[in-house]
Design an enzyme around this catalytic site. Structure first.
Site, PDB file in Angstrom:
ATOM      1  N   ASN A 107      48.135  45.816  50.507  1.00  0.00           N
ATOM      2  CA  ASN A 107      47.614  47.020  49.846  1.00  0.00           C
ATOM      3  C   ASN A 107      47.241  46.756  48.384  1.00  0.00           C
ATOM      4  O   ASN A 107      46.172  47.167  47.923  1.00  0.00           O
ATOM      5  CB  ASN A 107      48.629  48.159  49.940  1.00  0.00           C
ATOM      6  CG  ASN A 107      48.846  48.603  51.376  1.00  0.00           C
ATOM      7  OD1 ASN A 107      48.115  48.179  52.276  1.00  0.00           O
ATOM      8  ND2 ASN A 107      49.840  49.451  51.597  1.00  0.00           N
ATOM      9  N   HIS A 153       4.102  67.723  35.209  1.00  0.00           N
ATOM     10  CA  HIS A 153       3.649  68.211  36.533  1.00  0.00           C
ATOM     11  C   HIS A 153       2.631  67.251  37.156  1.00  0.00           C
ATOM     12  O   HIS A 153       1.838  67.646  38.008  1.00  0.00           O
ATOM     13  CB  HIS A 153       3.033  69.617  36.465  1.00  0.00           C
ATOM     14  CG  HIS A 153       3.829  70.588  35.659  1.00  0.00           C
ATOM     15  ND1 HIS A 153       4.726  71.467  36.223  1.00  0.00           N
ATOM     16  CD2 HIS A 153       3.886  70.797  34.321  1.00  0.00           C
ATOM     17  CE1 HIS A 153       5.295  72.188  35.262  1.00  0.00           C
ATOM     18  NE2 HIS A 153       4.804  71.791  34.096  1.00  0.00           N
ATOM     19  N   SER A 274      -3.097  43.740  53.965  1.00  0.00           N
ATOM     20  CA  SER A 274      -2.961  44.425  55.245  1.00  0.00           C
ATOM     21  C   SER A 274      -3.509  43.521  56.333  1.00  0.00           C
ATOM     22  O   SER A 274      -4.496  42.810  56.132  1.00  0.00           O
ATOM     23  CB  SER A 274      -3.744  45.732  55.219  1.00  0.00           C
ATOM     24  OG  SER A 274      -4.012  46.167  56.530  1.00  0.00           O
ATOM     25  N   LYS A 280      -7.124  45.948  51.312  1.00  0.00           N
ATOM     26  CA  LYS A 280      -5.869  46.492  50.796  1.00  0.00           C
ATOM     27  C   LYS A 280      -5.090  45.527  49.904  1.00  0.00           C
ATOM     28  O   LYS A 280      -5.101  44.322  50.107  1.00  0.00           O
ATOM     29  CB  LYS A 280      -4.959  46.886  51.963  1.00  0.00           C
ATOM     30  CG  LYS A 280      -5.510  48.031  52.776  1.00  0.00           C
ATOM     31  CD  LYS A 280      -5.105  49.368  52.223  1.00  0.00           C
ATOM     32  CE  LYS A 280      -3.746  49.718  52.788  1.00  0.00           C
ATOM     33  NZ  LYS A 280      -3.301  51.000  52.283  1.00  0.00           N
ATOM     34  N   GLU A 287       7.494  49.959  46.440  1.00  0.00           N
ATOM     35  CA  GLU A 287       7.883  50.921  47.471  1.00  0.00           C
ATOM     36  C   GLU A 287       9.287  50.639  47.993  1.00  0.00           C
ATOM     37  O   GLU A 287      10.052  51.548  48.299  1.00  0.00           O
ATOM     38  CB  GLU A 287       6.885  50.871  48.635  1.00  0.00           C
ATOM     39  CG  GLU A 287       5.493  51.350  48.272  1.00  0.00           C
ATOM     40  CD  GLU A 287       4.507  51.048  49.399  1.00  0.00           C
ATOM     41  OE1 GLU A 287       3.918  49.950  49.369  1.00  0.00           O
ATOM     42  OE2 GLU A 287       4.351  51.884  50.295  1.00  0.00           O
ATOM     43  N   GLN A 319      39.642  50.866  54.196  1.00  0.00           N
ATOM     44  CA  GLN A 319      38.968  49.632  54.601  1.00  0.00           C
ATOM     45  C   GLN A 319      37.451  49.842  54.639  1.00  0.00           C
ATOM     46  O   GLN A 319      36.676  48.893  54.547  1.00  0.00           O
ATOM     47  CB  GLN A 319      39.486  49.182  55.972  1.00  0.00           C
ATOM     48  CG  GLN A 319      38.912  47.869  56.455  1.00  0.00           C
ATOM     49  CD  GLN A 319      39.746  47.269  57.573  1.00  0.00           C
ATOM     50  OE1 GLN A 319      40.841  46.774  57.341  1.00  0.00           O
ATOM     51  NE2 GLN A 319      39.239  47.332  58.792  1.00  0.00           N
ATOM     52  N   LYS A 322      34.424  48.886  51.512  1.00  0.00           N
ATOM     53  CA  LYS A 322      33.763  47.653  51.089  1.00  0.00           C
ATOM     54  C   LYS A 322      32.277  47.589  51.417  1.00  0.00           C
ATOM     55  O   LYS A 322      31.458  47.234  50.564  1.00  0.00           O
ATOM     56  CB  LYS A 322      34.467  46.445  51.715  1.00  0.00           C
ATOM     57  CG  LYS A 322      35.862  46.268  51.168  1.00  0.00           C
ATOM     58  CD  LYS A 322      36.688  45.348  52.031  1.00  0.00           C
ATOM     59  CE  LYS A 322      38.168  45.612  51.829  1.00  0.00           C
ATOM     60  NZ  LYS A 322      38.614  46.954  52.290  1.00  0.00           N
TER      61      LYS A 322
HETATM   62  N1  ARG Z   1      41.899  44.991  55.471  1.00  0.00           N
HETATM   63  C1  ARG Z   1      42.637  45.999  54.786  1.00  0.00           C
HETATM   64  C2  ARG Z   1      41.689  46.846  53.912  1.00  0.00           C
HETATM   65  O1  ARG Z   1      40.628  46.460  53.737  1.00  0.00           O
HETATM   66  C3  ARG Z   1      43.651  45.396  53.891  1.00  0.00           C
HETATM   67  C4  ARG Z   1      44.826  46.260  53.636  1.00  0.00           C
HETATM   68  C5  ARG Z   1      45.577  46.480  54.882  1.00  0.00           C
HETATM   69  N2  ARG Z   1      46.795  47.168  54.614  1.00  0.00           N
HETATM   70  C6  ARG Z   1      47.522  47.670  55.591  1.00  0.00           C
HETATM   71  N3  ARG Z   1      48.612  48.273  55.236  1.00  0.00           N
HETATM   72  N4  ARG Z   1      47.151  47.616  56.831  1.00  0.00           N
HETATM   73  O2  ARG Z   1      42.024  47.901  53.426  1.00  0.00           O
END
Ligand code: ARG
Length: 455
Positions: A107, A153, A274, A280, A287, A319, A322
């Site tokens: 954690n 505008h 194009s 073009k 874009e 989780q 990420k």
């Molecule tokens: N892969 C987990 C995450 O990205 C890591 C932490 C996991 N902790 C746990 N108590 N299962 O959050």
């Protein structure tokens, strides 16, 4: 990892939903840095022997090299990056590897890794923003007095200079850089040592690991340490606002490169053709910058919704923090680089812009201002007279500066031929010399200040 308590293997679906190595492998470098700092601290505090520490450091070094060379075996069986590194460490150095996780939890480990990753991303972004600003400054300096229509505008409003327009973006990206710097300063506290959620009974030295990892201090509350993702939310907020800015300049490039506008041209390097329409030249990069903005705002929304309503401290929902972060910064960094490339590539058609700057009765405000200054008309009345002059000129198919003096005098007998001096786009832009205005001398002063700031 938890074989002591469990006797059966997880269901395949459990495995499928739980596994994160497919994406958190991008935290490998940060994970190793954190483990190295943690191991050094454990040895210094007497929780592991110097010998074990040496083995751990050496093993982590080899893993770093394997990752670098692409030889590291990322394995789904070990769920996430933390367990992959630990499993590999065990293979490389044997039982000493099992001592690394003393006084630590995944954690605080994952909270640390992501924080380090986001901190690096903020630093890369700051450098890219600076490059983009320098590129914009160069265009501004080369065209500080080139006239173009200023719009509101998207209707011609008042003449401005191309340099002034470029400098507006320098200001915007300057605020973006400041937002990333603020976020970075606030995120620069270490969660390591929060352990699972409550801290630890081991005699750890959180100041030392914080310092070793370049943090200002350890986070002051272990529950907050493992559950906080504000740093990512702040970085994504800054990224979102920055993408909004990029999207606006991208949209202007799309508009300006149309044959209808023709204000700037992009070379072959930043356009595509194009496959069916030979004439073009498409501004795809612009874009795509505009298009990628949605991903980044989506990432912010995604993480905000993940965090909303989560009870303290850690929840596996986190989780999901990420992928949006990685995706958003990939999009942002590529967009910043592509935009710097396009801005450098941009060739303004100054003649065409100057012609457009004078069209559309863009000096009507200058006429009204003249009536106020020279004839002391109340502005509302002056506005009315100037409006009538525009109507008359439009009816005759003339520009304001081509309207005969008799026509002006029919609307207001005290108007003299002096008035024509303020009716050109050039005079109009030059007259707006209030601080921050579009007059070339103002633009040049702001360019000089920014050059100093960015040095
Ligand atoms: N892969 C987990 C995450 O990205 C890591 C932490 C996991 N902790 C746990 N108590 N299962 O959050």
């Amino acid at each position: 990892m938890w074989g002591g308590r469990f006797s059966e293997r997880p269901d395949e679906l459990m495995q499928a939903i739980n596994v994160s190595i497919g994406f958190d492998r991008r935290l490998a470098a940060q994970d190793i840095l954190g483990s190295k700092a943690h191991a050094a601290m454990l040895a210094r505090q007497g929780m592991i022997s110097r010998d074990d520490e040496a083995r751990i450091q050496e093993g982590l070094g080899r893993i770093a090299a394997e990752i670098e060379s692409g030889e590291f075996p990322f394995r789904e069986a070990f769920e996430d990056i933390h367990m992959n590194v630990e499993a590999r460490l065990t293979e490389l150095i044997g039982p000493a590897a099992g001592r690394l996780h003393t006084a630590r939890s995944r954690n605080d480990q994952v909270a640390l890794d992501l924080r380090l990753w986001v901190r690096d991303a903020c630093d890369r972004t700051a450098a890219q923003l600076r490059t983009l600003q320098i590129t914009l400054l160069a265009q501004a300096e080369a065209h500080s007095d080139a006239l173009m229509p200023g719009f509101t505008h998207l209707q011609p409003a008042q003449p401005v200079t191309f340099g002034h327009h470029m400098m507006a973006y320098v200001e915007m990206f300057g605020r973006d850089a400041a937002r990333f710097a603020d976020a970075r300063a606030r995120m620069n506290e270490s969660p390591l040592g929060s352990a699972a959620l409550a801290g630890t009974a081991f005699p750890i030295d959180r100041q030392a690991t914080a310092k070793a990892l370049g943090f200002e201090r350890p986070m002051a509350n272990s529950l907050d340490g493992v559950s906080d993702r504000d740093f990512a939310l702040e970085a994504l907020s800054a990224a979102s606002i920055c993408m909004i800015h990029l999207s606006r300049i991208a949209e202007e490039i799309v508009l300006w490169t149309t044959p209808q506008f023709g204000f700037v041209a992009l070379s072959d390097a930043f356009t595509t053709g194009s496959s069916i329409m030979p004439q073009k030249r498409n501004p795809d990069a612009a874009e795509l910058v505009r298009g990628k903005t949605g991903r980044v705002l989506g990432a912010l929304t995604s993480l905000a919704v993940t965090m909303k309503g989560l009870p303290l401290a850690y929840g596996k929902d986190m989780q999901e923090d990420k992928e949006p972060v990685f995706d958003a910064f990939d999009a942002l960094e590529l967009s910043l680089k592509a935009m710097a490339g396009m801005v450098a590539d941009m060739k303004p058609d100054t003649e065409r812009m100057a012609a457009a700057a004078g069209a559309g009765f863009s000096t009507a405000t200058d006429l009204a201002d003249w009536l106020v200054r020279k004839l002391d008309l109340p502005f509302r009345e002056a506005h009315h007279v100037a409006g009538a002059a525009v109507k008359r000129a439009e009816g005759l198919g003339l520009g304001l500066d081509e309207l005969p003096i008799e026509e002006f005098q029919r609307l207001e007998p005290r108007i003299t031929a002096d008035v024509y001096q303020v009716l050109t786009a050039k005079a109009s832009a030059a007259s707006r010399s209030s601080y921050g205005g579009t007059a070339p001398e103002q633009v040049q002063a702001r360019i000089a200040q920014w050059k100093e700031r960015l040095r």
